[in-house]
Design a protein around this motif. Structure first.
Motif, PDB file in Angstrom:
ATOM      1  N   ASP A  18      45.883  33.245  44.881  1.00  0.00           N
ATOM      2  CA  ASP A  18      47.073  32.461  44.550  1.00  0.00           C
ATOM      3  C   ASP A  18      46.938  31.704  43.226  1.00  0.00           C
ATOM      4  OD1 ASP A  18      48.230  33.307  46.905  1.00  0.00           O
ATOM      5  OD2 ASP A  18      47.655  31.511  48.036  1.00  0.00           O
ATOM      6  N   VAL A  19      45.725  31.623  42.690  1.00  0.00           N
ATOM      7  CA  VAL A  19      45.487  30.889  41.450  1.00  0.00           C
ATOM      8  C   VAL A  19      46.053  31.687  40.278  1.00  0.00           C
ATOM      9  CG1 VAL A  19      43.678  30.057  39.880  1.00  0.00           C
ATOM     10  CG2 VAL A  19      43.432  29.747  42.340  1.00  0.00           C
ATOM     11  N   ALA A  20      46.779  31.027  39.398  1.00  0.00           N
ATOM     12  CA  ALA A  20      47.322  31.689  38.209  1.00  0.00           C
ATOM     13  C   ALA A  20      46.169  32.132  37.316  1.00  0.00           C
ATOM     14  CB  ALA A  20      48.230  30.734  37.452  1.00  0.00           C
ATOM     15  N   LYS A  21      46.284  33.345  36.793  1.00  0.00           N
ATOM     16  CA  LYS A  21      45.252  33.885  35.907  1.00  0.00           C
ATOM     17  C   LYS A  21      45.926  34.358  34.623  1.00  0.00           C
ATOM     18  CE  LYS A  21      42.661  35.606  39.859  1.00  0.00           C
ATOM     19  NZ  LYS A  21      43.684  35.491  40.879  1.00  0.00           N
ATOM     20  N   PRO A  22      45.180  34.365  33.536  1.00  0.00           N
ATOM     21  CA  PRO A  22      45.749  34.899  32.299  1.00  0.00           C
ATOM     22  C   PRO A  22      46.165  36.362  32.477  1.00  0.00           C
ATOM     23  CG  PRO A  22      43.741  33.699  31.843  1.00  0.00           C
ATOM     24  CD  PRO A  22      43.833  33.821  33.341  1.00  0.00           C
ATOM     25  N   GLU A  23      47.237  36.747  31.802  1.00  0.00           N
ATOM     26  CA  GLU A  23      47.729  38.118  31.849  1.00  0.00           C
ATOM     27  C   GLU A  23      47.689  38.694  30.445  1.00  0.00           C
ATOM     28  OE1 GLU A  23      51.591  38.170  33.605  1.00  0.00           O
ATOM     29  OE2 GLU A  23      50.877  37.332  35.499  1.00  0.00           O
ATOM     30  N   ALA A  24      47.391  39.992  30.357  1.00  0.00           N
ATOM     31  CA  ALA A  24      47.262  40.624  29.051  1.00  0.00           C
ATOM     32  C   ALA A  24      47.898  42.009  29.060  1.00  0.00           C
ATOM     33  CB  ALA A  24      45.784  40.732  28.682  1.00  0.00           C
ATOM     34  N   HIS A  25      48.278  42.459  27.862  1.00  0.00           N
ATOM     35  CA  HIS A  25      48.737  43.840  27.696  1.00  0.00           C
ATOM     36  C   HIS A  25      48.472  44.300  26.260  1.00  0.00           C
ATOM     37  CE1 HIS A  25      52.355  41.841  26.115  1.00  0.00           C
ATOM     38  NE2 HIS A  25      52.588  42.962  25.484  1.00  0.00           N
ATOM     39  N   VAL A  45      46.096  43.243  21.306  1.00  0.00           N
ATOM     40  CA  VAL A  45      46.161  42.817  22.698  1.00  0.00           C
ATOM     41  C   VAL A  45      46.770  41.425  22.749  1.00  0.00           C
ATOM     42  CG1 VAL A  45      44.822  42.328  24.784  1.00  0.00           C
ATOM     43  CG2 VAL A  45      44.130  44.200  23.277  1.00  0.00           C
ATOM     44  N   SER A  46      47.817  41.289  23.554  1.00  0.00           N
ATOM     45  CA  SER A  46      48.503  40.010  23.733  1.00  0.00           C
ATOM     46  C   SER A  46      48.055  39.410  25.067  1.00  0.00           C
ATOM     47  CB  SER A  46      50.014  40.254  23.734  1.00  0.00           C
ATOM     48  OG  SER A  46      50.699  39.081  24.051  1.00  0.00           O
ATOM     49  N   VAL A  47      47.543  38.168  25.028  1.00  0.00           N
ATOM     50  CA  VAL A  47      47.041  37.516  26.245  1.00  0.00           C
ATOM     51  C   VAL A  47      47.767  36.193  26.437  1.00  0.00           C
ATOM     52  CG1 VAL A  47      45.011  36.752  27.513  1.00  0.00           C
ATOM     53  CG2 VAL A  47      44.758  38.496  25.744  1.00  0.00           C
ATOM     54  N   ASN A  48      48.375  36.021  27.621  1.00  0.00           N
ATOM     55  CA  ASN A  48      49.083  34.787  27.940  1.00  0.00           C
ATOM     56  C   ASN A  48      48.194  33.926  28.845  1.00  0.00           C
ATOM     57  OD1 ASN A  48      51.073  32.857  28.194  1.00  0.00           O
ATOM     58  ND2 ASN A  48      52.029  33.887  29.926  1.00  0.00           N
ATOM     59  N   ASN A  49      47.886  32.714  28.406  1.00  0.00           N
ATOM     60  CA  ASN A  49      47.056  31.764  29.157  1.00  0.00           C
ATOM     61  C   ASN A  49      47.970  30.737  29.828  1.00  0.00           C
ATOM     62  OD1 ASN A  49      45.264  29.873  30.107  1.00  0.00           O
ATOM     63  ND2 ASN A  49      44.426  29.336  28.108  1.00  0.00           N
ATOM     64  N   PRO A 127      37.352  28.346  34.657  1.00  0.00           N
ATOM     65  CA  PRO A 127      36.731  27.207  35.332  1.00  0.00           C
ATOM     66  C   PRO A 127      36.795  27.381  36.854  1.00  0.00           C
ATOM     67  CG  PRO A 127      38.319  26.478  33.681  1.00  0.00           C
ATOM     68  CD  PRO A 127      38.455  27.966  33.802  1.00  0.00           C
ATOM     69  N   ALA A 128      35.752  27.028  37.532  1.00  0.00           N
ATOM     70  CA  ALA A 128      35.628  27.066  38.998  1.00  0.00           C
ATOM     71  C   ALA A 128      35.540  28.486  39.560  1.00  0.00           C
ATOM     72  CB  ALA A 128      36.761  26.318  39.684  1.00  0.00           C
ATOM     73  N   ILE A 129      35.859  29.490  38.769  1.00  0.00           N
ATOM     74  CA  ILE A 129      35.765  30.875  39.250  1.00  0.00           C
ATOM     75  C   ILE A 129      34.592  31.586  38.591  1.00  0.00           C
ATOM     76  CG2 ILE A 129      36.930  33.120  39.303  1.00  0.00           C
ATOM     77  CD1 ILE A 129      39.570  31.621  39.548  1.00  0.00           C
ATOM     78  N   GLY A 130      34.380  31.313  37.310  1.00  0.00           N
ATOM     79  CA  GLY A 130      33.322  31.987  36.560  1.00  0.00           C
ATOM     80  C   GLY A 130      33.902  33.125  35.734  1.00  0.00           C
ATOM     81  N   ASN A 131      33.033  34.079  35.384  1.00  0.00           N
ATOM     82  CA  ASN A 131      33.491  35.208  34.576  1.00  0.00           C
ATOM     83  C   ASN A 131      34.487  36.056  35.356  1.00  0.00           C
ATOM     84  OD1 ASN A 131      31.860  34.349  32.544  1.00  0.00           O
ATOM     85  ND2 ASN A 131      30.488  36.098  32.577  1.00  0.00           N
ATOM     86  N   PHE A 132      35.561  36.394  34.686  1.00  0.00           N
ATOM     87  CA  PHE A 132      36.643  37.168  35.281  1.00  0.00           C
ATOM     88  C   PHE A 132      37.059  38.224  34.258  1.00  0.00           C
ATOM     89  CE2 PHE A 132      41.233  37.860  35.845  1.00  0.00           C
ATOM     90  CZ  PHE A 132      41.273  38.236  37.180  1.00  0.00           C
TER      91      PHE A 132
END
Length: 154
Positions: A18-25, A45-49, A127-132
């Motif tokens: 449920d945690v929001a994550k960055p999205e990329a394309h 590559v476009s990444v939305n934080n 943060p709190a999750i680590g490498n993703f």
């Protein structure tokens, strides 16, 4: 005890999903330049934080495939950060050796283009999750450079 551990794992998995994550394309892949031993394409590559804080990018990994085989791969260590609450554009240079392009001549044919699949793994430190890793895959075709391109982009 095992049931309790399974319940705890499921609870954590549900909360993290449920945690929001960055999205990329991948927004574009185009010819960049010719060197003495390879042709370089540039993937944008476009990444939305979604977070207000910037997020460090650990590395970018890529694999460029054509005719069902990998023709180029690489990694870009520590390419910077994603700006907070916004979109960051990243450049991923893909270097394809000439000898590989010549072996793809069957695919090139009369239209002088290469059908490809570009797989990118954008490894970020949440943060709190680590490498993703944000996995991206983009298919398309790129033109081989013409003689005039070879001399104008060196």
């Amino acid at each position: 005890m095992a049931q309790l551990m399974d319940k705890a794992k499921n609870f954590v998995s549900e909360k993290l999903s449920d945690v929001a994550k960055p999205e990329a394309h991948v927004s574009d892949v185009d010819f960049k330049r010719v060197s003495k031993d390879h042709i370089e394409y540039l993937a944008k590559v476009s990444v939305n934080n979604p977070y207000s804080a910037s997020i460090p990018i650990c590395e970018i990994k890529y694999s460029f495939k054509s005719a069902s085989r990998e023709v180029a791969s690489g990694r870009i260590p520590d390419p910077g950060s994603l700006k907070g609450k916004g979109t960051t554009m990243l450049d991923v240079p893909v270097k394809v050796p000439y000898n590989v392009l010549m072996s793809l001549a069957k695919d090139i044919g009369a239209d002088w283009d290469i059908d490809y699949t570009l797989d990118i793994g954008l490894v970020i430190d949440l943060p709190a999750i680590g490498n993703f890793t944000i996995p991206l895959s983009h298919t398309g075709e790129v033109k081989l450079p013409s003689i005039s391109n070879m001399f104008s982009h060196q």
